[in-house]
Design a protein around this motif. Structure first.
Motif, short mmCIF file in Angstrom:
data_model
loop_
_atom_site.label_atom_id
_atom_site.label_comp_id
_atom_site.label_asym_id
_atom_site.label_seq_id
_atom_site.Cartn_x
_atom_site.Cartn_y
_atom_site.Cartn_z
N LYS A 458 0.85 -1.20 0.00
CA LYS A 458 0.00 0.00 0.00
C LYS A 458 0.88 1.24 0.00
CE LYS A 458 -4.08 2.07 0.67
NZ LYS A 458 -5.19 1.97 -0.31
N ARG A 459 0.52 2.19 -0.86
CA ARG A 459 1.17 3.50 -0.85
C ARG A 459 0.40 4.38 0.14
NH1 ARG A 459 1.93 5.29 -7.04
NH2 ARG A 459 2.46 7.23 -5.98
N VAL A 460 1.08 4.79 1.19
CA VAL A 460 0.40 5.49 2.29
C VAL A 460 0.77 6.97 2.29
CG1 VAL A 460 0.11 5.58 4.79
CG2 VAL A 460 0.42 3.37 3.65
N PRO A 461 -0.22 7.86 2.20
CA PRO A 461 0.04 9.31 2.23
C PRO A 461 0.72 9.71 3.54
CG PRO A 461 -2.21 8.86 1.53
CD PRO A 461 -1.65 7.56 2.03
N LEU A 462 1.56 10.72 3.47
CA LEU A 462 2.29 11.18 4.65
C LEU A 462 1.34 11.64 5.75
CD1 LEU A 462 5.21 13.22 2.99
CD2 LEU A 462 5.22 10.85 3.77
N GLN A 463 0.20 12.21 5.36
CA GLN A 463 -0.75 12.70 6.36
C GLN A 463 -1.31 11.57 7.21
OE1 GLN A 463 -1.46 15.96 7.18
NE2 GLN A 463 -2.40 14.91 8.91
N LEU A 464 -1.55 10.41 6.58
CA LEU A 464 -2.07 9.27 7.33
C LEU A 464 -1.04 8.77 8.35
CD1 LEU A 464 -4.26 7.22 7.87
CD2 LEU A 464 -3.42 5.84 5.95
N ILE A 465 0.23 8.81 7.96
CA ILE A 465 1.29 8.41 8.90
C ILE A 465 1.35 9.40 10.06
CG2 ILE A 465 3.79 8.08 9.17
CD1 ILE A 465 3.86 7.16 6.25
N ALA A 466 1.18 10.69 9.75
CA ALA A 466 1.16 11.71 10.80
C ALA A 466 -0.04 11.49 11.72
CB ALA A 466 1.10 13.09 10.17
N ASP A 467 -1.20 11.15 11.16
CA ASP A 467 -2.40 10.89 11.96
C ASP A 467 -2.20 9.71 12.91
OD1 ASP A 467 -3.62 12.95 10.62
OD2 ASP A 467 -4.73 11.66 9.22
N ASN A 468 -1.29 8.82 12.55
CA ASN A 468 -0.99 7.66 13.39
C ASN A 468 0.22 7.90 14.30
OD1 ASN A 468 -2.70 5.15 12.87
ND2 ASN A 468 -2.32 5.86 10.78
N ASP A 469 0.54 9.19 14.52
CA ASP A 469 1.67 9.57 15.39
C ASP A 469 2.98 8.92 14.98
OD1 ASP A 469 0.25 11.33 17.00
OD2 ASP A 469 -0.44 9.73 18.34
N TYR A 470 3.18 8.75 13.68
CA TYR A 470 4.42 8.23 13.11
C TYR A 470 4.73 6.81 13.59
CZ TYR A 470 4.53 12.96 11.55
OH TYR A 470 4.14 14.13 10.94
N ASN A 471 3.67 6.11 13.89
CA ASN A 471 3.76 4.67 14.15
C ASN A 471 3.77 3.98 12.79
OD1 ASN A 471 3.08 1.90 14.60
ND2 ASN A 471 2.19 2.43 16.58
N LEU A 472 4.83 3.23 12.50
CA LEU A 472 5.00 2.61 11.18
C LEU A 472 4.67 1.12 11.19
CD1 LEU A 472 8.39 4.32 10.17
CD2 LEU A 472 6.06 5.08 9.64
N ASN A 473 3.99 0.66 12.22
CA ASN A 473 3.64 -0.76 12.28
C ASN A 473 2.83 -1.14 11.03
OD1 ASN A 473 3.78 -3.24 13.50
ND2 ASN A 473 1.96 -2.92 14.77
N ILE A 474 3.32 -2.09 10.30
CA ILE A 474 2.79 -2.39 8.96
C ILE A 474 1.31 -2.73 8.94
CG2 ILE A 474 3.08 -3.90 6.95
CD1 ILE A 474 6.10 -4.03 7.72
N PRO A 475 0.77 -3.51 9.89
CA PRO A 475 -0.67 -3.84 9.85
C PRO A 475 -1.59 -2.63 9.93
CG PRO A 475 0.49 -5.35 11.30
CD PRO A 475 1.46 -4.27 10.94
N ARG A 476 -1.08 -1.47 10.37
CA ARG A 476 -1.89 -0.26 10.38
C ARG A 476 -2.21 0.22 8.96
NH1 ARG A 476 -1.92 3.60 14.96
NH2 ARG A 476 -1.26 2.43 16.81
N TYR A 477 -1.37 -0.18 8.01
CA TYR A 477 -1.51 0.36 6.66
C TYR A 477 -1.81 -0.71 5.61
CZ TYR A 477 0.82 4.04 9.28
OH TYR A 477 1.13 4.96 10.23
N VAL A 478 -1.34 -1.92 5.84
CA VAL A 478 -1.62 -3.03 4.91
C VAL A 478 -2.57 -3.99 5.62
CG1 VAL A 478 -0.65 -4.89 3.51
CG2 VAL A 478 0.67 -2.78 3.87
N ASP A 479 -3.83 -4.01 5.16
CA ASP A 479 -4.85 -4.83 5.81
C ASP A 479 -4.74 -6.28 5.35
OD1 ASP A 479 -7.04 -5.87 7.04
OD2 ASP A 479 -8.54 -4.80 5.83
N THR A 480 -4.32 -7.13 6.26
CA THR A 480 -4.20 -8.55 5.92
C THR A 480 -5.29 -9.38 6.59
OG1 THR A 480 -2.67 -8.89 7.77
CG2 THR A 480 -1.70 -8.41 5.61
N PHE A 481 -6.33 -8.68 7.08
CA PHE A 481 -7.41 -9.36 7.79
C PHE A 481 -8.16 -10.30 6.84
CE2 PHE A 481 -11.93 -9.51 9.07
CZ PHE A 481 -11.79 -10.12 10.32
N GLU A 482 -8.32 -11.53 7.27
CA GLU A 482 -9.08 -12.53 6.50
C GLU A 482 -10.43 -12.72 7.17
OE1 GLU A 482 -8.35 -14.03 3.75
OE2 GLU A 482 -6.21 -13.66 3.47
N ALA A 483 -11.50 -12.29 6.49
CA ALA A 483 -12.84 -12.42 7.06
C ALA A 483 -13.25 -13.89 7.15
CB ALA A 483 -13.84 -11.65 6.19
#
Length: 523
Positions: A458-483
């Motif tokens: 996933k290409r993540v906008p800088l603003q979204l990273i800022a909204d997450n307090d610069y937490n770069l934990n990958i699951p926050r941005y790449v959804d690997t949830f299997e329903a």
């Protein structure tokens, strides 16, 4: 050389290595066998070079006797040329094959005791460079090869026998050095280093990065380039990562590295020379990179590193005025040097350069000073280009999951950061997880083309990273949830009711059979 021949050679060398093993651990017999192979390389390179000079006179270097005055003059002339071009010198009677023959001689009256001669020869290789440009590169290169160690044998005779045997086996192997297109010995040397790393447990990380991880790092930092002015590794270990980068481009101008461990530093220099890197083209230093950096005045086009995970460092307050750290306002914590290495590498990165560093996952989300540094790198500098999550258990000596952070000072896509979750893409081989060619290609292709793929990148906008307090934990941005599949409770209830009725009917039949047989029912 075919793949089968290559594997055969690697197996031969590994078998010879195990001849030395005895009671030594992997670290110890590694130093001996790699040292002997390196000596053989230097000797054969020396002979090929000397024979080239002597060809017009129809002379062979190994036939020259140092006791002959005329020969001594010729040898001295060859020495002068060799020190300029090769950086070292060996006399005809110091060649590997000559020593191997003497050690295995059964001629009456000729001693086959070679220990003292061999130790002297290894020292002479270093001494031949004194006062020349290559002196630093050969300084104490064989210091880990103590031929008088009782680990090789209790008596001098026992030690002489085992060493003579190893030299004899090695002497029979043709490394095809005259074919400059082949790097047979270099590839075999890398194989041995990898084999020793896999058997060295926790210490392996001190000197070796798994080949598949090296390939990823090398391909990332060479994206869009076929030549590099320079490549640098601040924690270079055996130098394998630097050499891997060279395989991805047509040419590397200069190699730079720093390594704290003395034995591993020696191994790195051997590895460079053995891969045909001229002594003037590499500069490997031995020191603590964070505490005593050795290349402060230089910037590099490509930087790669696999530093020790969450290592301790001094975090001395004096470093707040060090140019590598001063602009950030905070130092990495003393208990975790991960971002100190990042800051150090950023300082050395050229404006047109790329750096890739392997870090533990904690570096992506830990708070405090590390969060502050992440924020500065992204918000103030916008240097972070990509974050790549790797599978767990791919490094020797640790099973923790790791990631690769890629930084550029001039990003082609400045508006976002690419996140790749490759943590589930691997093949299990025995107890180790392994990245196969298709897994490596997928990571590199996704990075180079900045592709987005569900549950992978996933290409993540800088603003979204800022909204997450610069937490770069990958699951926050790449959804690997299997329903999970939706379950209809009504249908489940009906099925249970149906089973209950069938059970009652079966029980009744069993009871009737028991009555007919005159036996009690089981329920």
């Amino acid at each position: 050389m075919s793949e089968d021949q290559k594997k055969q050679l690697e197996q031969q060398l590994w078998n010879i290595a195990n001849t030395l093993r005895g009671k030594m651990n992997a670290d110890e017999f590694r130093d001996y066998i790699l040292g002997f192979i390196f000596y053989k390389y230097l000797a054969e390179k020396m002979e090929i070079f000397a024979n080239g000079i002597l060809k017009q006179d129809k002379l062979h270097f190994r036939d020259l006797k140092t006791s002959d005055i005329h020969n001594a003059e010729i040898i001295e002339a060859v020495k002068e040329e060799a020190l300029e071009k090769l950086g070292y010198f060996l006399k005809p009677d110091e060649l590997f094959s000559e020593v191997a023959k003497r050690g295995n001689s059964d001629v009456v009256g000729i001693s086959n005791f070679i220990l003292e001669d061999l130790q002297k020869i290894l020292t002479n290789i270093q001494l031949s460079t004194m006062g020349t440009d290559s002196e630093e590169d050969f300084d104490n290169l064989f210091e880990d090869m103590d031929l008088n160690s009782t680990k090789l044998g209790k008596t001098p005779e026992a030690r002489n026998e085992i060493i003579s045997k190893v030299l004899s086996h090695l002497d029979k192997i043709d490394f095809k050095l005259e074919n400059s297109e082949l790097d047979v010995l270099g590839d075999a040397y890398e194989y041995l280093i990898g084999q020793f790393a896999s058997g060295a447990g926790k210490k392996a990380g001190e000197f070796y990065t798994p080949q598949e991880v090296s390939m990823i790092l090398a391909k990332l930092v060479t994206t869009g380039k076929d030549k590099l002015k320079s490549v640098y590794d601040p924690t270079c270990g055996s130098g394998s990562l630097l050499l891997r980068v060279a395989k991805e481009v047509k040419e590397v101008g200069d190699f730079y590295g720093q390594e704290m461990n003395r034995t591993t530093y020696n191994l790195a220099r051997m590895n460079m020379i053995l891969h045909g890197v001229h002594y003037r083209k590499f500069d490997i230093k031995q020191e603590d990179t964070l505490e005593h950096p050795q290349h402060l005045e230089k910037q590099f086009e490509a930087i790669v590193a696999n530093p020790p995970f969450s290592a301790q460092w001094s975090a001395n307050p004096l470093f707040t005025s060090d140019d590598r750290f001063s602009q950030y306002g905070k130092l990495a914590p003393s208990s975790k040097a991960d971002f100190a290495f990042v800051q150090h590498m950023i300082y050395h990165l050229a404006e047109n350069g790329t750096m890739a560093i392997v870090l533990p996952h904690g570096a992506l989300f830990r708070g405090g000073a590390e969060q502050h540094i992440r924020r500065y790198l992204i918000e103030n500098r916008n240097y972070l280009d990509a974050v790549i999550g790797l599978p767990s258990n791919i490094f020797y000596g640790t099973s923790i999951p790791t990631c690769i952070m890629v930084f550029k000072k001039c990003k082609e896509q400045p508006e976002d950061v690419l996140f790749i979750d490759a943590s589930q893409h691997f093949e299990k081989v025995k107890t180790q997880n392994v990245l196969k060619e298709e897994h490596i290609d997928k990571i590199v292709s996704t990075y180079r083309h900045r592709l987005e793929e569900g549950k992978y990148s996933k290409r993540v906008p800088l603003q979204l990273i800022a909204d997450n307090d610069y937490n770069l934990n990958i699951p926050r941005y790449v959804d690997t949830f299997e329903a999970e599949d939706i379950i209809d409770i009504t249908i489940v209830s009906e099925n249970i009711k149906k089973i209950a009725i069938e059970t009652t009917q079966i029980n009744a039949r069993i009871a009737s059979f028991c009555t007919e047989l005159g036996i009690p029912t089981p329920f």
